[in-house]
Write a protein that holds these residues in place. Sequence first.
Motif, PDB file in Angstrom:
ATOM      1  N   GLN A 247      -7.078   2.135  -5.720  1.00  0.00           N
ATOM      2  CA  GLN A 247      -5.986   1.797  -4.800  1.00  0.00           C
ATOM      3  C   GLN A 247      -4.667   1.631  -5.550  1.00  0.00           C
ATOM      4  O   GLN A 247      -3.604   1.758  -4.967  1.00  0.00           O
ATOM      5  CB  GLN A 247      -6.279   0.468  -4.093  1.00  0.00           C
ATOM      6  CG  GLN A 247      -7.403   0.502  -3.099  1.00  0.00           C
ATOM      7  CD  GLN A 247      -7.265  -0.686  -2.150  1.00  0.00           C
ATOM      8  OE1 GLN A 247      -6.677  -0.567  -1.091  1.00  0.00           O
ATOM      9  NE2 GLN A 247      -7.785  -1.831  -2.548  1.00  0.00           N
TER      10      GLN A 247
ATOM     11  N   GLU B 100     -10.897   0.301  -8.768  1.00  0.00           N
ATOM     12  CA  GLU B 100      -9.889  -0.319  -7.908  1.00  0.00           C
ATOM     13  C   GLU B 100      -8.497  -0.116  -8.481  1.00  0.00           C
ATOM     14  O   GLU B 100      -7.553   0.148  -7.752  1.00  0.00           O
ATOM     15  CB  GLU B 100     -10.171  -1.821  -7.776  1.00  0.00           C
ATOM     16  CG  GLU B 100     -11.529  -2.166  -7.175  1.00  0.00           C
ATOM     17  CD  GLU B 100     -11.617  -1.842  -5.693  1.00  0.00           C
ATOM     18  OE1 GLU B 100     -10.562  -1.717  -5.053  1.00  0.00           O
ATOM     19  OE2 GLU B 100     -12.748  -1.708  -5.186  1.00  0.00           O
TER      20      GLU B 100
ATOM     21  N   LYS C  70       0.844  -1.199   0.000  1.00  0.00           N
ATOM     22  CA  LYS C  70       0.000   0.000   0.000  1.00  0.00           C
ATOM     23  C   LYS C  70       0.878   1.247   0.000  1.00  0.00           C
ATOM     24  O   LYS C  70       1.798   1.362   0.811  1.00  0.00           O
ATOM     25  CB  LYS C  70      -0.934  -0.021   1.201  1.00  0.00           C
ATOM     26  CG  LYS C  70      -1.964  -1.124   1.055  1.00  0.00           C
ATOM     27  CD  LYS C  70      -2.932  -1.249   2.209  1.00  0.00           C
ATOM     28  CE  LYS C  70      -3.822  -2.463   1.939  1.00  0.00           C
ATOM     29  NZ  LYS C  70      -4.445  -3.025   3.135  1.00  0.00           N
TER      30      LYS C  70
ATOM     31  N   ARG D  50     -10.686  -3.001  -0.490  1.00  0.00           N
ATOM     32  CA  ARG D  50     -10.684  -2.119   0.693  1.00  0.00           C
ATOM     33  C   ARG D  50     -11.347  -2.785   1.890  1.00  0.00           C
ATOM     34  O   ARG D  50     -10.987  -2.535   3.014  1.00  0.00           O
ATOM     35  CB  ARG D  50     -11.401  -0.807   0.372  1.00  0.00           C
ATOM     36  CG  ARG D  50     -10.555   0.105  -0.477  1.00  0.00           C
ATOM     37  CD  ARG D  50     -11.137   1.503  -0.478  1.00  0.00           C
ATOM     38  NE  ARG D  50     -10.286   2.400  -1.211  1.00  0.00           N
ATOM     39  CZ  ARG D  50     -10.273   2.496  -2.540  1.00  0.00           C
ATOM     40  NH1 ARG D  50     -11.073   1.749  -3.269  1.00  0.00           N
ATOM     41  NH2 ARG D  50      -9.468   3.343  -3.142  1.00  0.00           N
TER      42      ARG D  50
END
Length: 348
Positions: free
Chosen positions: A183, A101, A38, A79
């Motif tokens: 993301q 996404e 991340k 998520r």
Amino acid sequence: MDTLPKDVVLSVQDISISYLAHRGRTQAVNRVSFDLRKGETLALIGESGCGKSTLSLGIIRLLPKTGQIDQGKILYASRGGEVINLLDLNNRQLRDFRWAECAMVFQAALNSLNPVIRVRDMVYDTARAHGRTDREATRKRMLELFRRVRLDPDRVFNAYPHELSGGMRQRVLLAMGVLLDPQVVILDEPTTAVDILTQRTILEVLKELRESMGFSIVFISHDLSIAAEMADTVATMYAGEIVEIGPVNEVFYRARHAYTFGLLEAVPTLSSGAQDLISIPGSPPDLIEPPTGCKFHPRCPLATPRCAREVPPLVEEAPGHKVACFESAQVLAQSQRLAESQHSPAGL
Ligand SMILES: Nc1ncnc2c1ncn2[C@@H]1O[C@H](COP(=O)(O)OP(=O)(O)O)[C@@H](O)[C@H]1O
Ligand SMILES: [Mg+2]
């Protein structure tokens, strides 16, 4: 049920991708694995034809009909904490996944915007396809993002793509890419077709967006100085394989693969100037009938008979730094000498 470490958003596991053509099967991606954490930026570097675009198209499942994923898994942490294998998604699920996404900004931005549709209509269509039916909210958000990528928001929103320069279109795509707050953002050579000033602007706005939105990036480039500037992690691809991967400073200052070292030597530095640029001799291998052993061995100055015979495994030789090269100790010694002589091997 597949699981992933908590901080990993995307995990490519042993992926192979091939194309069927008249001459035979092209093994464009061969058993590639990497994790994307991340907020991390991973740069994929390597010469033209080494499989970078194929790998990224495989991740978002947008390969042309002749291309197929032969093996492996591509795990994605939603998520909500659910881990999905992207290879299991049906077409509707894939459409939801893309943009919302994982967004992709393609090479040749010119061709990925429909010339006869205004920017605003592309934006509304994309948003509606993902269930965002509040046009006013979409418009506000898009104008804000256009401002953040330093475009004149109202002008661009109402423009046709052909009214915009290449650099503007590239920023339109970047802003549209993050509209749905993905993301992961994959950028395929986003600065290749633009002039140097536009290149700077694109890198700066990308860094700002990354900072404020926190997405992870897969950044494809053949420009090492850009990769050095953007990336936390660098992966070198050769002939469809990741041959070296590690933290940016490890790979650039302590390269352990002869091919990565060749790329680093080929970067012009302030002291050497472009006229001294060394390019790697030979040409990229045929992916239909690739060389035996290490695929780089026919071009490698350090190759031994063993390199032609055996495939070097990808081994973690320093924390987080993996390499597939039998002569890595020699390469490391050379890289350290290069780093000492140049202070900055990536030309920064
Ligand atoms: N649509 C296609 N059909 C057949 N072969 C392809 C196709 N796209 C790419 N290839 C082949 O796959 C290999 C990897 O190409 P690509 O992923 O475009 O590399 P890169 O993005 O690193 O330049 C090359 O040998 C290329 O010729
Ligand atoms: Mg490409």
